[in-house]
Design an enzyme around this catalytic site. Structure first.
Site, PDB file in Angstrom:
ATOM      1  N   ALA A  43       0.160   6.220  -7.217  1.00 56.98           N
ATOM      2  CA  ALA A  43      -0.681   5.196  -7.864  1.00 56.98           C
ATOM      3  C   ALA A  43      -0.319   5.025  -9.335  1.00 56.98           C
ATOM      4  O   ALA A  43      -0.443   3.928  -9.886  1.00 56.98           O
ATOM      5  CB  ALA A  43      -2.155   5.547  -7.714  1.00 56.98           C
ATOM      6  N   THR A  62       0.834  -1.200   0.000  1.00 54.53           N
ATOM      7  CA  THR A  62       0.000   0.000   0.000  1.00 54.53           C
ATOM      8  C   THR A  62       0.865   1.244   0.000  1.00 54.53           C
ATOM      9  O   THR A  62       2.085   1.166   0.051  1.00 54.53           O
ATOM     10  CB  THR A  62      -0.914   0.024   1.234  1.00 54.53           C
ATOM     11  N   LYS A  81      -7.525   1.742   5.082  1.00 54.93           N
ATOM     12  CA  LYS A  81      -6.278   1.562   5.824  1.00 54.93           C
ATOM     13  C   LYS A  81      -5.984   2.727   6.756  1.00 54.93           C
ATOM     14  O   LYS A  81      -4.870   2.873   7.232  1.00 54.93           O
ATOM     15  CB  LYS A  81      -5.127   1.381   4.839  1.00 54.93           C
ATOM     16  N   THR A 121      -0.130   0.111  -5.490  1.00 50.03           N
ATOM     17  CA  THR A 121      -0.908   1.260  -5.041  1.00 50.03           C
ATOM     18  C   THR A 121      -1.955   1.577  -6.108  1.00 50.03           C
ATOM     19  O   THR A 121      -1.644   1.603  -7.287  1.00 50.03           O
ATOM     20  CB  THR A 121       0.018   2.488  -4.853  1.00 50.03           C
ATOM     21  N   CYS A 170       3.489   3.038  -8.768  1.00 45.61           N
ATOM     22  CA  CYS A 170       3.651   1.817  -7.972  1.00 45.61           C
ATOM     23  C   CYS A 170       2.538   0.808  -8.275  1.00 45.61           C
ATOM     24  O   CYS A 170       1.361   1.131  -8.121  1.00 45.61           O
ATOM     25  CB  CYS A 170       3.638   2.170  -6.485  1.00 45.61           C
TER      26      CYS A 170
END
Length: 185
Positions: A170, A15, A47, A176, A173
């Protein structure tokens, strides 16, 4: 690899969590992707969590069950130390490092209040960055770089910086996604 007798910890690749303090406001956000190995299991996992009467926001990276255990322990420490963030973080980190059960947990916590930003790791570290930006997880370095640049070169709010930085992470990665949840103080 660790030295003989040391446990090596796996790289947490699950994450991106980013927290920013700016102009008396704090924001902490995360993406929603949950992965198992190289498979996406869920796109909208939450999260982040508010603690201590909503005055502290925390986010986690790592194994979800482990992180929930740590969040529960952290909440107990906040209650025990009357919401004093740094003291609660140090006590959690001490327990995490010395307790045989907690030591095996694979997660990290990012924590913000209106005036403090901390990273708490399983190695017993409590880190307070000088710039009021905390980032953990697989996309953390991308989000951190974006947030530092936005802090330096724009008048964006803490919330806007978190949002834009997580979107950038995002895009880079694979662990993500752009299902972003942001909490603000």
């Amino acid at each position: 690899m660790g030295h003989k007798g040391q446990e090596s910890r796996p790289l947490i690749r699950s994450t991106t969590v980013l927290g920013v303090i700016r102009d008396g406001k704090a924001a902490l956000g995360s993406d929603g992707q949950m992965t198992l190995g190289n498979t996406v299991l869920k796109h909208s996992t939450r999260k982040t969590r508010r603690l201590y009467q909503g005055r502290i926001i925390t986010g986690f990276a790592g194994a979800t069950a482990d992180a929930v255990t740590l969040l529960d322990r952290f909440e107990e420490k906040l209650d025990a130390y009357s919401g004093r963030l740094e003291r609660a973080a140090v006590e959690l980190a001490r327990d995490w490092r010395t307790d045989k059960y907690l030591r095996r947990l694979e997660a990290m916590l990012a924590v913000v209040s209106q005036d403090r930003a901390l990273i708490i790791s399983g190695t017993g570290d409590v880190i307070e960055p000088e710039d009021g930006i905390v980032a953990i997880g697989s996309g953390s370095m991308y989000a951190l770089a974006a947030a530092r640049s936005l802090m330096k070169h724009t008048p964006l709010s803490a919330r806007e910086i978190v949002d834009e930085s997580l979107k950038i992470a995002a895009d880079i990665c694979i662990y993500t996604n752009d299902h972003i949840v942001i909490e603000e103080l």
